[in-house]
Write a protein that holds these residues in place. Structure first.
Motif, PDB file in Angstrom:
ATOM      1  N   HIS A 246     -32.021 -68.623  35.102  1.00 25.90           N
ATOM      2  CA  HIS A 246     -32.402 -67.353  34.490  1.00 25.90           C
ATOM      3  C   HIS A 246     -31.490 -66.220  34.971  1.00 25.90           C
ATOM      4  O   HIS A 246     -30.944 -65.459  34.162  1.00 25.90           O
ATOM      5  CB  HIS A 246     -33.867 -67.040  34.819  1.00 25.90           C
ATOM      6  CG  HIS A 246     -34.344 -65.769  34.226  1.00 25.90           C
ATOM      7  ND1 HIS A 246     -34.825 -65.691  32.944  1.00 25.90           N
ATOM      8  CD2 HIS A 246     -34.382 -64.512  34.731  1.00 25.90           C
ATOM      9  CE1 HIS A 246     -35.152 -64.433  32.689  1.00 25.90           C
ATOM     10  NE2 HIS A 246     -34.896 -63.698  33.758  1.00 25.90           N
TER      11      HIS A 246
ATOM     12  N   MET B   4     -27.944 -66.502  33.733  1.00 26.99           N
ATOM     13  CA  MET B   4     -27.806 -66.081  32.335  1.00 26.99           C
ATOM     14  C   MET B   4     -27.671 -64.556  32.244  1.00 26.99           C
ATOM     15  O   MET B   4     -26.891 -64.052  31.437  1.00 26.99           O
ATOM     16  CB  MET B   4     -28.963 -66.610  31.494  1.00 26.99           C
ATOM     17  CG  MET B   4     -28.871 -68.113  31.284  1.00 26.99           C
ATOM     18  SD  MET B   4     -30.220 -68.793  30.312  1.00 26.99           S
ATOM     19  CE  MET B   4     -29.653 -68.421  28.660  1.00 26.99           C
ATOM     20  N   HIS B   5     -28.399 -63.829  33.085  1.00 28.91           N
ATOM     21  CA  HIS B   5     -28.215 -62.370  33.136  1.00 28.91           C
ATOM     22  C   HIS B   5     -26.762 -62.047  33.482  1.00 28.91           C
ATOM     23  O   HIS B   5     -26.128 -61.211  32.840  1.00 28.91           O
ATOM     24  CB  HIS B   5     -29.122 -61.730  34.189  1.00 28.91           C
ATOM     25  CG  HIS B   5     -30.506 -61.446  33.743  1.00 28.91           C
ATOM     26  ND1 HIS B   5     -30.822 -60.450  32.854  1.00 28.91           N
ATOM     27  CD2 HIS B   5     -31.678 -62.035  34.080  1.00 28.91           C
ATOM     28  CE1 HIS B   5     -32.131 -60.425  32.662  1.00 28.91           C
ATOM     29  NE2 HIS B   5     -32.673 -61.385  33.394  1.00 28.91           N
TER      30      HIS B   5
ATOM     31  N   MET C 190     -31.029 -63.913  25.849  1.00 30.82           N
ATOM     32  CA  MET C 190     -30.990 -65.244  26.456  1.00 30.82           C
ATOM     33  C   MET C 190     -31.413 -66.330  25.478  1.00 30.82           C
ATOM     34  O   MET C 190     -30.970 -67.476  25.591  1.00 30.82           O
ATOM     35  CB  MET C 190     -31.885 -65.291  27.695  1.00 30.82           C
ATOM     36  CG  MET C 190     -31.274 -64.668  28.887  1.00 30.82           C
ATOM     37  SD  MET C 190     -32.431 -64.817  30.268  1.00 30.82           S
ATOM     38  CE  MET C 190     -31.713 -63.625  31.370  1.00 30.82           C
ATOM     39  N   GLU C 191     -32.290 -65.973  24.562  1.00 28.02           N
ATOM     40  CA  GLU C 191     -32.706 -66.967  23.560  1.00 28.02           C
ATOM     41  C   GLU C 191     -31.492 -67.432  22.764  1.00 28.02           C
ATOM     42  O   GLU C 191     -31.315 -68.628  22.524  1.00 28.02           O
ATOM     43  CB  GLU C 191     -33.766 -66.381  22.630  1.00 28.02           C
ATOM     44  CG  GLU C 191     -35.082 -66.086  23.314  1.00 28.02           C
ATOM     45  CD  GLU C 191     -35.773 -67.340  23.832  1.00 28.02           C
ATOM     46  OE1 GLU C 191     -35.744 -68.379  23.142  1.00 28.02           O
ATOM     47  OE2 GLU C 191     -36.342 -67.275  24.936  1.00 28.02           O
TER      48      GLU C 191
ATOM     49  N   LEU D 255     -28.266 -67.135  23.670  1.00 21.32           N
ATOM     50  CA  LEU D 255     -27.330 -67.805  24.574  1.00 21.32           C
ATOM     51  C   LEU D 255     -27.792 -69.225  24.869  1.00 21.32           C
ATOM     52  O   LEU D 255     -27.012 -70.173  24.792  1.00 21.32           O
ATOM     53  CB  LEU D 255     -27.182 -66.999  25.869  1.00 21.32           C
ATOM     54  CG  LEU D 255     -26.264 -67.587  26.932  1.00 21.32           C
ATOM     55  CD1 LEU D 255     -24.853 -67.795  26.405  1.00 21.32           C
ATOM     56  CD2 LEU D 255     -26.259 -66.682  28.165  1.00 21.32           C
ATOM     57  N   GLY D 256     -29.059 -69.376  25.187  1.00 18.47           N
ATOM     58  CA  GLY D 256     -29.600 -70.704  25.478  1.00 18.47           C
ATOM     59  C   GLY D 256     -29.477 -71.648  24.299  1.00 18.47           C
ATOM     60  O   GLY D 256     -29.096 -72.813  24.459  1.00 18.47           O
TER      61      GLY D 256
ATOM     62  N   HIS E  78     -24.709 -55.759  23.023  1.00 16.57           N
ATOM     63  CA  HIS E  78     -25.408 -55.630  24.302  1.00 16.57           C
ATOM     64  C   HIS E  78     -25.812 -54.180  24.533  1.00 16.57           C
ATOM     65  O   HIS E  78     -26.973 -53.892  24.873  1.00 16.57           O
ATOM     66  CB  HIS E  78     -24.508 -56.150  25.435  1.00 16.57           C
ATOM     67  CG  HIS E  78     -25.144 -56.136  26.785  1.00 16.57           C
ATOM     68  ND1 HIS E  78     -24.989 -55.088  27.667  1.00 16.57           N
ATOM     69  CD2 HIS E  78     -25.925 -57.051  27.417  1.00 16.57           C
ATOM     70  CE1 HIS E  78     -25.652 -55.356  28.778  1.00 16.57           C
ATOM     71  NE2 HIS E  78     -26.220 -56.542  28.665  1.00 16.57           N
TER      72      HIS E  78
ATOM     73  N   GLU F  66     -31.745 -58.209  27.614  1.00 14.55           N
ATOM     74  CA  GLU F  66     -31.100 -59.434  28.078  1.00 14.55           C
ATOM     75  C   GLU F  66     -32.026 -60.636  27.970  1.00 14.55           C
ATOM     76  O   GLU F  66     -31.577 -61.741  27.649  1.00 14.55           O
ATOM     77  CB  GLU F  66     -30.572 -59.254  29.500  1.00 14.55           C
ATOM     78  CG  GLU F  66     -29.367 -58.323  29.534  1.00 14.55           C
ATOM     79  CD  GLU F  66     -28.810 -58.083  30.915  1.00 14.55           C
ATOM     80  OE1 GLU F  66     -29.426 -58.521  31.920  1.00 14.55           O
ATOM     81  OE2 GLU F  66     -27.742 -57.431  30.992  1.00 14.55           O
ATOM     82  N   HIS F  67     -33.305 -60.441  28.207  1.00 16.77           N
ATOM     83  CA  HIS F  67     -34.236 -61.560  28.025  1.00 16.77           C
ATOM     84  C   HIS F  67     -34.248 -62.007  26.566  1.00 16.77           C
ATOM     85  O   HIS F  67     -34.305 -63.200  26.281  1.00 16.77           O
ATOM     86  CB  HIS F  67     -35.634 -61.182  28.508  1.00 16.77           C
ATOM     87  CG  HIS F  67     -35.728 -61.087  29.986  1.00 16.77           C
ATOM     88  ND1 HIS F  67     -36.616 -60.261  30.624  1.00 16.77           N
ATOM     89  CD2 HIS F  67     -35.039 -61.718  30.973  1.00 16.77           C
ATOM     90  CE1 HIS F  67     -36.471 -60.401  31.937  1.00 16.77           C
ATOM     91  NE2 HIS F  67     -35.518 -61.268  32.171  1.00 16.77           N
TER      92      HIS F  67
ATOM     93  N   SER G 185     -24.137 -63.907  33.133  1.00 16.91           N
ATOM     94  CA  SER G 185     -23.262 -64.310  32.033  1.00 16.91           C
ATOM     95  C   SER G 185     -23.251 -63.267  30.926  1.00 16.91           C
ATOM     96  O   SER G 185     -22.189 -62.900  30.410  1.00 16.91           O
ATOM     97  CB  SER G 185     -23.703 -65.660  31.452  1.00 16.91           C
ATOM     98  OG  SER G 185     -23.539 -66.671  32.396  1.00 16.91           O
ATOM     99  N   LEU G 186     -24.426 -62.793  30.560  1.00 17.26           N
ATOM    100  CA  LEU G 186     -24.511 -61.774  29.511  1.00 17.26           C
ATOM    101  C   LEU G 186     -23.779 -60.504  29.921  1.00 17.26           C
ATOM    102  O   LEU G 186     -23.061 -59.899  29.118  1.00 17.26           O
ATOM    103  CB  LEU G 186     -25.976 -61.469  29.178  1.00 17.26           C
ATOM    104  CG  LEU G 186     -26.719 -62.573  28.442  1.00 17.26           C
ATOM    105  CD1 LEU G 186     -28.218 -62.314  28.468  1.00 17.26           C
ATOM    106  CD2 LEU G 186     -26.205 -62.707  27.017  1.00 17.26           C
TER     107      LEU G 186
END
Length: 141
Positions: A69, A72-73, A109-110, A112-113, A92, A105-106, A75-76
């Motif tokens: 988690h 990923m923050h 993440m969807e 990105l994931g 962004h 960012e949360h 990475s973004l």
């Protein structure tokens, strides 16, 4: 932030411990500490080195991996800083202005994931166009 699972986890844990001790941090360590600071729900976990380094987070148990988690923050934020893929900086910034950094960012993440999962599933590079399209849909809602 590079390395295998244990090396990455160690970077997070060491950065947090250095910050708590008031030691000078590298730029990367400061980024790690910033993300950890924004997630108080992980503080006790990160504080316990052994638990942090050996913890398992199998999806079937419904537990999320705090290191994934937080990575990923990072990475973004790196994608936005470097504008790679091209156009993500603006997306962004717009989403952060609209929802606040953490919520934006949360949400991101969807996308990105999903993009990373698709790449892994098809054994190919992540599809940057599909990723950006997902983010654009998110921004248009």
């Amino acid at each position: 932030m590079y390395g295998n699972r244990d090396q990455i986890r160690t970077q997070f844990v060491d950065a947090w411990h250095k910050a708590q001790a008031g030691e000078t941090l590298t730029d990367l360590e400061q980024q790690l500490v910033d993300v950890i600071s924004e997630h108080p729900e992980y503080h006790e976990f990160i504080k316990d080195r052994e638990t942090a380094l050996t913890g398992e987070f199998p999806p079937e148990l419904g537990t999320s991996n705090p290191f994934l988690h937080m990575a990923m923050h990072l990475s973004l934020r790196d994608q936005a800083r470097t504008d790679r893929p091209a156009g993500i900086r603006e997306l962004h910034q717009g989403l952060c202005a609209r929802f606040g950094v953490m919520d934006a960012e949360h949400r991101m993440m969807e996308c990105l994931g999903q993009t990373l999962w698709e790449a892994q599933r098809s054994n190919s590079a992540p599809d940057e166009n599909a990723y950006l399209e997902c983010l654009k849909r998110l921004a248009s809602r």
